[in-house]
Design a protein around this motif. Structure first.
Motif, PDB file in Angstrom:
ATOM      1  N   ARG A 144       0.746  -0.321  -1.736  1.00  0.00           N
ATOM      2  CA  ARG A 144       0.440   0.225  -0.402  1.00  0.00           C
ATOM      3  C   ARG A 144      -0.662  -0.591   0.277  1.00  0.00           C
ATOM      4  N   ILE A 145      -1.720  -0.873  -0.453  1.00  0.00           N
ATOM      5  CA  ILE A 145      -2.846  -1.631   0.102  1.00  0.00           C
ATOM      6  C   ILE A 145      -2.441  -3.070   0.413  1.00  0.00           C
ATOM      7  N   GLY A 146      -1.730  -3.711  -0.525  1.00  0.00           N
ATOM      8  CA  GLY A 146      -1.404  -5.125  -0.410  1.00  0.00           C
ATOM      9  C   GLY A 146      -0.151  -5.436   0.370  1.00  0.00           C
ATOM     10  N   GLY A 147       0.669  -4.423   0.643  1.00  0.00           N
ATOM     11  CA  GLY A 147       1.878  -4.649   1.424  1.00  0.00           C
ATOM     12  C   GLY A 147       2.918  -5.497   0.718  1.00  0.00           C
ATOM     13  N   PHE A 148       3.084  -5.298  -0.596  1.00  0.00           N
ATOM     14  CA  PHE A 148       4.094  -6.044  -1.328  1.00  0.00           C
ATOM     15  C   PHE A 148       4.643  -5.160  -2.440  1.00  0.00           C
ATOM     16  N   LYS A 149       5.770  -5.574  -2.996  1.00  0.00           N
ATOM     17  CA  LYS A 149       6.401  -4.849  -4.098  1.00  0.00           C
ATOM     18  C   LYS A 149       5.837  -5.391  -5.409  1.00  0.00           C
ATOM     19  N   TRP A 150       5.198  -4.543  -6.184  1.00  0.00           N
ATOM     20  CA  TRP A 150       4.565  -4.925  -7.435  1.00  0.00           C
ATOM     21  C   TRP A 150       5.596  -5.392  -8.448  1.00  0.00           C
TER      22      TRP A 150
END
Length: 157
Positions: A144-150
């Motif tokens: 959510r914070i980083g805007g990417f799929k972990w």
């Protein structure tokens, strides 16, 4: 002799400035667990310089910060974000010279951990040190914070 264990990279996080293998401008740090510490070799590149061959202080701080994150990940099996970072520059860190970065847990509780880190030169002389606080977070929070799929299946550490 301390057993040296490689640490797996979390998720699909490959572009990290500190440790991402897919970041050509990054530091390329690869951490190992050595007993109760995490450690990585570090040879600063020529473009990490500030004053000529003296490594920029922000790069040194980044290396210390990276050790904080890898300490909680590699020693506690948790993910975290830095909430406080203090760095002490003790001697010049120079481009092209080999260094060792080490991090260890000082204190921990249910919300986070306090970590100490240091950078040592080839003669084991400390050239920089730091302490920091990391707050534990979930993989979903990082997404959510980083805007990417972990990862394909989000790791809920």
């Amino acid at each position: 002799m301390i057993d040296r264990q490689p640490l797996r990279k979390p998720g699909k996080f490959t572009t990290c400035y500190g440790c991402g293998k897919d970041n050509p401008r990054g530091l390329g740090l690869e951490f190992f667990r050595e007993g109760d510490v995490v450690a990585a070799a570090f040879t600063p590149a020529p473009d990490h310089g500030g004053y000529g061959q003296v490594v920029h202080g922000g790069v040194v701080a980044t290396a210390i910060d990276e050790a904080l994150g890898w300490a909680i990940y590699g020693l506690l099996d948790k993910l975290g974000v830095t909430t406080d970072l203090r760095v002490r520059f003790e001697a010049p860190v120079l481009c092209g010279r080999p260094y060792q970065i080490r991090g260890r847990i000082e204190k921990q509780d249910t919300r986070g951990a306090e970590i100490a880190a240091e950078i040592l030169d080839a003669d084991d002389k400390r050239v920089a040190s730091g302490t920091g606080t990391m707050r534990y977070v979930t993989a979903r929070a990082i997404e959510r914070i980083g805007g990417f799929k972990w990862s394909e299946e989000t790791d809920e550490r």
